[in-house]
Enzyme design. Sequence first.
Site, mmCIF file in Angstrom:
data_model
loop_
_atom_site.group_PDB
_atom_site.id
_atom_site.type_symbol
_atom_site.label_atom_id
_atom_site.label_comp_id
_atom_site.label_asym_id
_atom_site.label_seq_id
_atom_site.Cartn_x
_atom_site.Cartn_y
_atom_site.Cartn_z
ATOM 1 N N GLU A 1 -8.700 -27.886 -9.764
ATOM 2 C CA GLU A 1 -8.758 -26.468 -9.453
ATOM 3 C C GLU A 1 -8.752 -25.563 -10.676
ATOM 4 O OE1 GLU A 1 -6.628 -28.568 -7.997
ATOM 5 O OE2 GLU A 1 -6.056 -27.915 -5.995
ATOM 6 N N ASP B 1 -5.407 -30.480 -5.522
ATOM 7 C CA ASP B 1 -3.982 -30.588 -5.200
ATOM 8 C C ASP B 1 -3.725 -31.478 -3.987
ATOM 9 O OD1 ASP B 1 -3.171 -29.026 -7.298
ATOM 10 O OD2 ASP B 1 -3.062 -27.171 -6.149
ATOM 11 N N ASP C 1 -2.363 -31.398 -1.101
ATOM 12 C CA ASP C 1 -1.957 -30.788 0.154
ATOM 13 C C ASP C 1 -3.192 -30.401 0.957
ATOM 14 O OD1 ASP C 1 -2.929 -28.649 -1.278
ATOM 15 O OD2 ASP C 1 -1.135 -27.411 -1.116
ATOM 16 N N GLU D 1 -4.646 -27.480 1.469
ATOM 17 C CA GLU D 1 -5.575 -26.599 0.769
ATOM 18 C C GLU D 1 -6.356 -27.361 -0.299
ATOM 19 O OE1 GLU D 1 -6.273 -23.270 1.417
ATOM 20 O OE2 GLU D 1 -5.114 -23.749 3.210
ATOM 21 N N TYR E 1 4.610 -31.331 -7.713
ATOM 22 C CA TYR E 1 3.884 -30.303 -6.973
ATOM 23 C C TYR E 1 4.853 -29.381 -6.246
ATOM 24 C CZ TYR E 1 0.110 -28.174 -4.339
ATOM 25 O OH TYR E 1 -0.793 -27.284 -3.812
ATOM 26 N N ARG F 1 4.362 -26.974 -3.813
ATOM 27 C CA ARG F 1 4.185 -26.538 -2.424
ATOM 28 C C ARG F 1 4.468 -27.722 -1.512
ATOM 29 N NH1 ARG F 1 0.056 -23.840 -5.193
ATOM 30 N NH2 ARG F 1 0.320 -21.576 -5.158
ATOM 31 N N HIS G 1 5.434 -34.753 1.168
ATOM 32 C CA HIS G 1 5.371 -34.881 -0.281
ATOM 33 C C HIS G 1 6.778 -35.068 -0.825
ATOM 34 C CE1 HIS G 1 1.744 -32.087 0.376
ATOM 35 N NE2 HIS G 1 1.296 -33.315 0.249
#
Length: 944
Positions: free
Chosen positions: A7, A80, A82, A84, A303, A305, A350
Amino acid sequence: MNLVIVESPSKAKTINKYLGRDYEVIASFGHVRDLPAKDGSVDPEQDFTMLWQVDAKAAKRLSDIAAAAKTATKLILATDPDREGEAISWHVLEVLKSKKVLKGIPVERVVFNAITKSAVLEAMKHPRQIDEALVDSYLARRALDYLVGFNLSPVLWRKLPGARSAGRVQSVALRLVCDRELEIEQFITQEYWTLLAHLKTKADAPFVARLTGVDGRKIGRLDIATADEAQDLKNALESAKFSVTSVDSRPAKRHPWAPFTTSTLQQEASRKLGFAPARTMQIAQKLYEGIDIDGDTVGLITYMRTDGVDVAPEAIAAARKVIGKEFGERYVPKVPRKYTVKAKNAQEAHEAIRPTDMSLLPARISRSLNHDEARLYDLIWTRAVASQMESADLERTTVEIAATSGAKKLDLRATGQVVRFDGFLKLYQEGRDDDEDDESGRLPPMSAGDPLAKDKIESSQHRTEPPPRFTEASLVKRMEELGIGRPSTYASTLGVLRDRDYVRLEKKRLYPEDKGRVVTAFLESFFTRYVGYDFTAGLEEKLDLVSNHEIDWKQVLRDFWADFSNALAATKDLRTTQVLDSLNELLGPHIFPAKEDGSNPRACPSCGTGQLSLKLGKFGAFIGCSNYPECKFTRTLADTNAESLGDSDRPGVKVLGQDPETGDEITLRDGRFGTYVQQGEGEKPKRSSLPKNISAADVTLEQALALLSLPREVALHPETKAPIVAGIGRYGPYVQHGKTYANIGKDDDILAIGGNRAIDLIVAKESGLSGRRFGAEASSASRALGEHPQGGAVVIKAGRFGPYVNWGKINATLPRDADPTSLTLEDAVTLLAAKAQGGGGGTQGRVLGQHPSGGDIVLREGRFGPYVSLGKINATLKSGLTAETIALEDAIALIDAKGGVPTKKKATAKAKPVAKAATKKPAAKKAVAKKTATKAPVRKAKSA
């Protein structure tokens, strides 16, 4: 060559170092496609077909990725770990497929929870395919947000003037804030008393006991309700004899808290560091993506989130090793600790947020971090290490005490605790929002039957208090408890509420604005189900089932749309009177609080016969009289000054005194557009609004008389000799000469502004130095400042884009907050120097760092807001970024997205990459403008 997609550019730079020459890592800069804000982007009639549009700024990045993919031997999607991140990988892959550049090359998806060399290399050994269920969950959420936002917002615009928009999660979060405010307004304060006995043991050791019973009747917290009752009990205790009835000491353990999730990190960072959730996530993002430590870029935390509390076995082992080394083996528990998630709807398991390397003690790396980064890393490290430490051993003691006063028998209790072994408390204690409890004190030794001596008896009056308003952190906690939203959405949801003026943040507490309360009341009336806590949480549960491969995502949409479309249709013929009746009923306790004397709270204080009710106007909701137009009484929706502006007979009106000349009553009143002062009564009494520098609570009779005397003459024009007057108008305080009006500065006082200042403002306005931008051009010198130190006149001129400083061939635009009428020669020379050095005018700015292609990236303050610049390339800060929070990585992304800055690899191939890119940009803009001009206009709406 293996092509890796991530990203962010900083992440790309770090991972490229780890992977070596056989890999090329390119950043997508987040999402590359989104639903266009127009009808048909999600089409329920075509089984929810979604129309995606490539972001204009992402088009060039996708072209670069496509060009690299043509020569790649493998495409590795490493966004990432997740939902998103999965969606970004899916979008990139879909675009590359549409461009037909993959030509059968293998595509792999890899995820890593930390950006360290070992984590990245290990992830490369275990590739997988894109998780279609996670993508489906993303598609369902995005479609739901679009369907709610794009279809509900226009209903608000038509039925509630002044409303901005509504969203699936945003509206429910707003309701939480509004419901809490209503609780506070409806709360009835209750008086109660507590009695404490300050006693001493046989060894003369003092302690405190609380009255808990009288003659066998237990005394609760609110049971002593009057001063007389408290005094009677106090008198009894004053004459009583005290003795110990029993002493109960019990061992207890306190266990450490689990390592951080997104929610708990935001809450604790707010309590201990004072960070807003958005600020916490911004710093955590930098710690995750990597910090340069001793010449090596390394990700410091996992990470950020996540709603999981699990920790990898190797991290637990590392933490136990650190604990033994730093605190001793006694602080290492015999069995490693295992935590489970208690939050409702927790999913996407996670790891918790933890340091990537437990041995990196905060003190060791603090020199490589800025102040806020160091504080947040210290908090994360401390919590993670403490979570694996031994429990604290406590001893909780309860002492029951008997007091005899004649025939009256009274019971008292003293509590306390002793820390026998501090365990994890040696390192960490979680922050608290309330006061310490009574058990935190330590009691002296005593035994049953021991007599006690009285030192003093203390009675205290208290009043119950309403529940506190939400902080950003406590609102996040409440949303998590209800299962509303997800870790990645909390900060953005709060940001949307503030940006749309639905709530305001005051002393770290969230207050609902009138606009927000009206929107919530409307949605509760006509879309009750869709702002319900249980419904929203239930929908989140269904979306979680989608991500777990358990249900079809389009079936979720079909079920939702069947009911939601009916609710939308029901409002199509909704009349304004129906809306007003409903809002008046729901907001009645807020708008018209009951009066102590029992009189009608809706009676008009002006005419006495009319009834007050909520009305809708061009600029939003307000309170007006039913006798309009005969009675023109109005006030704002929230009668915020009700206590200070009047009494039971004249609510919203505060008498300041009388005019010494006319004898007219001077009053301070609440009006439709805010607070104002008024002289006398009658059909058209003289009025004046309050300038921003005078608060309603502080206004005096003298100030009110001065405001009512406006406009006043303050000077004569130096050329025409006509008067210059000062007054307050529709757009605020101003000075006037003939047909020329000039707004006064924010630091000027309309009641004290002098002649010289007024003349400067008028002359500046007449010469074009102030006023609207993009006005008539003027190239003549408007104001001479003096000689430049290197020779030549320095003057201020009026230009198409506002005032600017000129010296020879150098022009420097004034910053937006600069006053051209008071700018000094020294300030002008500074601006010119910055411009001569390639600063683009404004201010010299702050150097954020080096661009990968070379050259300083500078943060500057311009007339239209802060921006970053690299050479001749300027990029305005996007929404969500401020001059205080922007990081180098953000600036690089903005500069690159602006167009024309090549990667470092390309920069070495050509002598002047930046200049070449800059020359291409205008032509590209022109082509895009021409292309978009042919499109039919579309109705736009923002979805939450």
